[in-house]
Design a protein around this motif. Sequence first.
Motif, PDB file in Angstrom:
ATOM      1  N   THR A  13     -10.246  -4.245  -2.143  1.00 21.21           N
ATOM      2  CA  THR A  13      -9.595  -3.058  -1.580  1.00 21.21           C
ATOM      3  C   THR A  13      -8.687  -2.388  -2.592  1.00 21.21           C
ATOM      4  N   LYS A  14      -8.378  -3.096  -3.661  1.00 20.08           N
ATOM      5  CA  LYS A  14      -7.402  -2.562  -4.604  1.00 20.08           C
ATOM      6  C   LYS A  14      -8.043  -1.721  -5.689  1.00 20.08           C
ATOM      7  N   GLY A  15      -7.603  -0.473  -5.778  1.00 18.41           N
ATOM      8  CA  GLY A  15      -7.850   0.302  -6.992  1.00 18.41           C
ATOM      9  C   GLY A  15      -9.255   0.766  -7.312  1.00 18.41           C
ATOM     10  N   HIS A  16     -10.280   0.064  -6.868  1.00 17.07           N
ATOM     11  CA  HIS A  16     -11.610   0.414  -7.364  1.00 17.07           C
ATOM     12  C   HIS A  16     -12.042   1.806  -6.905  1.00 17.07           C
ATOM     13  N   ASP A  17     -12.608   2.523  -7.840  1.00 19.54           N
ATOM     14  CA  ASP A  17     -13.027   3.890  -7.556  1.00 19.54           C
ATOM     15  C   ASP A  17     -14.493   3.883  -7.123  1.00 19.54           C
ATOM     16  N   PHE A  18     -14.738   3.356  -5.909  1.00 23.13           N
ATOM     17  CA  PHE A  18     -16.108   3.355  -5.385  1.00 23.13           C
ATOM     18  C   PHE A  18     -16.453   4.774  -4.949  1.00 23.13           C
ATOM     19  N   ARG A  19     -17.570   5.267  -5.411  1.00 24.99           N
ATOM     20  CA  ARG A  19     -17.909   6.651  -5.087  1.00 24.99           C
ATOM     21  C   ARG A  19     -18.828   6.758  -3.872  1.00 24.99           C
ATOM     22  N   ARG A  20     -19.481   5.650  -3.510  1.00 20.05           N
ATOM     23  CA  ARG A  20     -20.521   5.769  -2.483  1.00 20.05           C
ATOM     24  C   ARG A  20     -20.108   5.264  -1.112  1.00 20.05           C
ATOM     25  N   ILE A  21     -18.976   4.565  -1.057  1.00 14.94           N
ATOM     26  CA  ILE A  21     -18.614   3.963   0.232  1.00 14.94           C
ATOM     27  C   ILE A  21     -18.095   5.022   1.190  1.00 14.94           C
ATOM     28  N   ARG A  22     -18.637   4.994   2.409  1.00 15.15           N
ATOM     29  CA  ARG A  22     -18.207   6.004   3.382  1.00 15.15           C
ATOM     30  C   ARG A  22     -17.712   5.376   4.675  1.00 15.15           C
ATOM     31  N   PHE A  23     -17.779   4.064   4.749  1.00 13.15           N
ATOM     32  CA  PHE A  23     -17.341   3.385   5.973  1.00 13.15           C
ATOM     33  C   PHE A  23     -16.655   2.078   5.584  1.00 13.15           C
ATOM     34  N   VAL A  24     -15.436   1.901   6.078  1.00 16.10           N
ATOM     35  CA  VAL A  24     -14.683   0.677   5.784  1.00 16.10           C
ATOM     36  C   VAL A  24     -14.255   0.066   7.111  1.00 16.10           C
ATOM     37  N   ALA A  25     -14.473  -1.240   7.274  1.00 13.21           N
ATOM     38  CA  ALA A  25     -14.048  -1.888   8.518  1.00 13.21           C
ATOM     39  C   ALA A  25     -13.117  -3.047   8.209  1.00 13.21           C
ATOM     40  N   ALA A  26     -11.995  -3.106   8.943  1.00 11.76           N
ATOM     41  CA  ALA A  26     -11.126  -4.283   8.898  1.00 11.76           C
ATOM     42  C   ALA A  26     -11.375  -5.027  10.191  1.00 11.76           C
ATOM     43  N   VAL A  27     -11.944  -6.233  10.104  1.00 14.86           N
ATOM     44  CA  VAL A  27     -12.429  -6.848  11.331  1.00 14.86           C
ATOM     45  C   VAL A  27     -11.390  -7.683  12.067  1.00 14.86           C
ATOM     46  N   ASN A  28     -10.377  -8.140  11.370  1.00  9.85           N
ATOM     47  CA  ASN A  28      -9.439  -9.018  12.067  1.00  9.85           C
ATOM     48  C   ASN A  28      -8.054  -8.962  11.441  1.00  9.85           C
ATOM     49  N   PRO A  29      -7.418  -7.790  11.453  1.00  6.61           N
ATOM     50  CA  PRO A  29      -6.165  -7.650  10.719  1.00  6.61           C
ATOM     51  C   PRO A  29      -4.904  -7.990  11.509  1.00  6.61           C
ATOM     52  N   ASP A  30      -5.015  -8.306  12.813  1.00  7.23           N
ATOM     53  CA  ASP A  30      -3.814  -8.403  13.650  1.00  7.23           C
ATOM     54  C   ASP A  30      -2.797  -9.464  13.227  1.00  7.23           C
ATOM     55  N   GLY A  31      -3.285 -10.527  12.599  1.00 10.35           N
ATOM     56  CA  GLY A  31      -2.418 -11.675  12.319  1.00 10.35           C
ATOM     57  C   GLY A  31      -1.062 -11.313  11.744  1.00 10.35           C
ATOM     58  N   ALA A  32      -1.059 -10.382  10.800  1.00  5.06           N
ATOM     59  CA  ALA A  32       0.183 -10.076  10.095  1.00  5.06           C
ATOM     60  C   ALA A  32       1.210  -9.359  10.969  1.00  5.06           C
ATOM     61  N   LEU A  33       0.776  -8.855  12.147  1.00  8.96           N
ATOM     62  CA  LEU A  33       1.728  -8.122  12.996  1.00  8.96           C
ATOM     63  C   LEU A  33       2.833  -9.023  13.511  1.00  8.96           C
ATOM     64  N   PHE A  34       2.516 -10.287  13.666  1.00  4.71           N
ATOM     65  CA  PHE A  34       3.467 -11.169  14.329  1.00  4.71           C
ATOM     66  C   PHE A  34       3.936 -12.291  13.414  1.00  4.71           C
ATOM     67  N   SER A  35       3.887 -12.024  12.123  1.00  2.00           N
ATOM     68  CA  SER A  35       4.307 -13.027  11.154  1.00  2.00           C
ATOM     69  C   SER A  35       5.822 -13.168  11.175  1.00  2.00           C
ATOM     70  N   SER A  36       6.305 -14.337  10.761  1.00  2.92           N
ATOM     71  CA  SER A  36       7.753 -14.520  10.689  1.00  2.92           C
ATOM     72  C   SER A  36       8.320 -13.887   9.422  1.00  2.92           C
ATOM     73  N   ASP A  37       7.444 -13.465   8.527  1.00  6.89           N
ATOM     74  CA  ASP A  37       7.896 -12.841   7.289  1.00  6.89           C
ATOM     75  C   ASP A  37       8.135 -11.352   7.556  1.00  6.89           C
ATOM     76  N   PHE A  38       9.365 -10.905   7.357  1.00  6.71           N
ATOM     77  CA  PHE A  38       9.667  -9.513   7.724  1.00  6.71           C
ATOM     78  C   PHE A  38       8.913  -8.514   6.870  1.00  6.71           C
ATOM     79  N   ARG A  39       8.342  -8.948   5.763  1.00  9.56           N
ATOM     80  CA  ARG A  39       7.580  -8.014   4.933  1.00  9.56           C
ATOM     81  C   ARG A  39       6.101  -7.956   5.302  1.00  9.56           C
ATOM     82  N   ALA A  40       5.660  -8.782   6.238  1.00  9.13           N
ATOM     83  CA  ALA A  40       4.230  -8.829   6.566  1.00  9.13           C
ATOM     84  C   ALA A  40       3.693  -7.468   7.021  1.00  9.13           C
ATOM     85  N   PRO A  41       4.405  -6.729   7.894  1.00 12.52           N
ATOM     86  CA  PRO A  41       3.865  -5.418   8.287  1.00 12.52           C
ATOM     87  C   PRO A  41       3.729  -4.459   7.097  1.00 12.52           C
TER      88      PRO A  41
END
Length: 691
Positions: free
Chosen positions: A502-530
């Motif tokens: 997800t970092k930096g790459h200049d992909f020219r052909r990608i038109r659809f990105v899916a995050a399938v299971n990102p919820d975990g970080a919402l409820f982390s004890s680390d205040f920087r997780a969000p």
Amino acid sequence: MERLVVDPGPGVVVRVAVDAPQHSGLTGPLDYASEQVLAPGSLVRAPLGKRELLGIVWPGESAPPEVELRAVAAVFDALPPLGAAWCRMLDFAAGYYQRSVGELASAVLPPQLRELSPEQLAARLRKLERKVAKGPAAAEPVRPELAPEQAGAVARITAQLEAGAAKPLLLFGVTGSGKTEVYLRAAEAALAAGRQVLVLVPEINLTPQLEARFTERFAALLPEPLAIVSLHSALTPAQRLQNWLAAHLGRARLVLGTRLAVFASLPDLGLIVVDEEHDPSYKQQDGARYSARDLAVWRAHDLKVPVVLGSATPSLESWQHAESGRYERLTLATRIGGGALPRVRLFDMKSLPPSPGVTTALTAPLLAALKERLDRGEQSLVFLNRRGYAPVLHCGECQWKSDCPHCSAWRVFHKRDRTLRCHHCGFTERVPRACPNCGNHDIAPIGRGTERLEEQLAEALPGARVLRIDADSTRRKGELEAQLQAVHDGEVDILVGTQMVTKGHDFRRIRFVAAVNPDGALFSSDFRAPERLFALLMQAAGRAGRDASGDGVSEMWVQTWHRDHALYQALARHDYERFARDQLAERRSASLPPFSHLALLRAEARTAEAAKAFLDEAAGLLQDEQVFVYPPVPHAVARVADVERMQMLVEAGQRSRLQAFLREWVPALLALKRQHKAVLRWAVDVDPLAI
Ligand code: ADP
Ligand code: ZN
Ligand code: ZN
């Protein structure tokens, strides 16, 4: 610069920074005898105990000796001394991060310097001199015409170049807004003024791509070999020394590197760029736990040269500095070429009919969306920040789980090589055929990692060319480059990956990105997780639709059980500013950074009690009304490789207050440690990132 003053006199005392072990309590530079006066910054070899170490003659006066001093063993006199500014930076960083100057210097100089004799180093320098340009000159590069916002940003940077820098510049630009082009133009201006340029990137993986872009642009301007070099830990020791020497000698005009490059010796440094300044990898996680981003800001301020911090999702620290006027904000609000940011679709997992498979990452609507893209011949990216096949194996009979015997963590099931691997201590075993506890043959993986996702995608979408990129698929040299090339060449329909892609790459052909299971970080004890999650998702979204040609909109698909969460609502609008406002309000009311300043004292021991006893006593060593010491708590993964890890947070409203506290506290901790033999390691982490 005067290199070496030869003094015919009877000998002098020199202060030398050497890497004395912490328990020795020798924290400052040590005095040695020398036959000759040595310029500050000279590299030497100096005896310590039974060993001989690399040392640096340190600026400053030494007291008249009370005991007979040992003599400096050898002087690297072929090498020009490190400059006063470099030594100042080391002094600052060592003081700020509570390490000795010698330890820090030894950690940040090229490792090979420690192994070479002065003669061998002199030979390396001669070899360097023999590298001269051959072959035809490179063609003049084609420079795109700057978009108005880009031109405005470049003008502000060059103004600082000419006038002497005033404020750090925060280049706030959405993904694809052409930040790199701004760096290139700014670098060009600094190079033309005869200055060296330092460009920092968060990931080693991003250096080849960036190096290619800078080399292409500057090959004609900088035709000499070693005029453009990189500095990162994946270089061979010989390359790293060579590139470091080139920078130190002023031969390298442009240095690209990861966090360790912030310590490069650059006698003519005129501009620093920190790309993706919010990225956590700028923070060193062991030894001297420095932040390369923060040191870049310090170094630029010290030299009065501009520093450009670029990001689509700045760290909240930097954002707050821009809000308060300490940093100057330069905004690039539009994507180059008018490509729209992808539409964000927050897919509500609660809308699915309840069924046993409802937690599955590959929901039917997601598969349908992928299928549609596939039929149109478009590329997609499916993002899951967990590698391996499944995070845990489980026995349905006796409830056994594949925990690691050495850590408070599960071992991850890797299907391809049939192993159970601990991602914390590395402990690896073949997958058992049956439950090791009850003998049941029916043990099953729970949850999913990228390996399983790849398998399920290939099954669900026959004919699709699925490629996985993560730390496991790219272990061997060259694999990552080859895999990225396949994506660029359109040989891949669906790319599955961790944050690595997800970092930096200049992909020219990608038109659809899916995050399938990102919820975990919402409820982390680390205040920087969000903050991290938001940056990650914005960055993932930024991989889609970078090329405005082609019909239909690009889309980011986020599967969540919490679609009304403020973080996702801000994401759906690509509204970093709103997210930052919300988060900063929360931080302010909870008096968390950037509205307070933190340090973490970590302790490791065979038992949690031993680690806690040390921390408890440490808490009582020093009282300061304006510094609050929290009770010790176990680390999020408390036990790793049979070692228990505890930590204790120290908080102050003022940075200077915290620093004053630490200056007194750390020497007292050194003494305290001697009474706590059971403590294996301890460390102070100033401005810790992960809590
Ligand atoms: P960012 O770093 O902000 O994500 P990039 O610098 O990678 O964006 O730019 C995105 C794309 O736009 C790149 O392919 C780059 O070559 C191109 N680009 C940047 N500036 C211009 C410009 N002024 N004119 C034309 N193309 C540009
Ligand atoms: Zn069992
Ligand atoms: Zn383990």
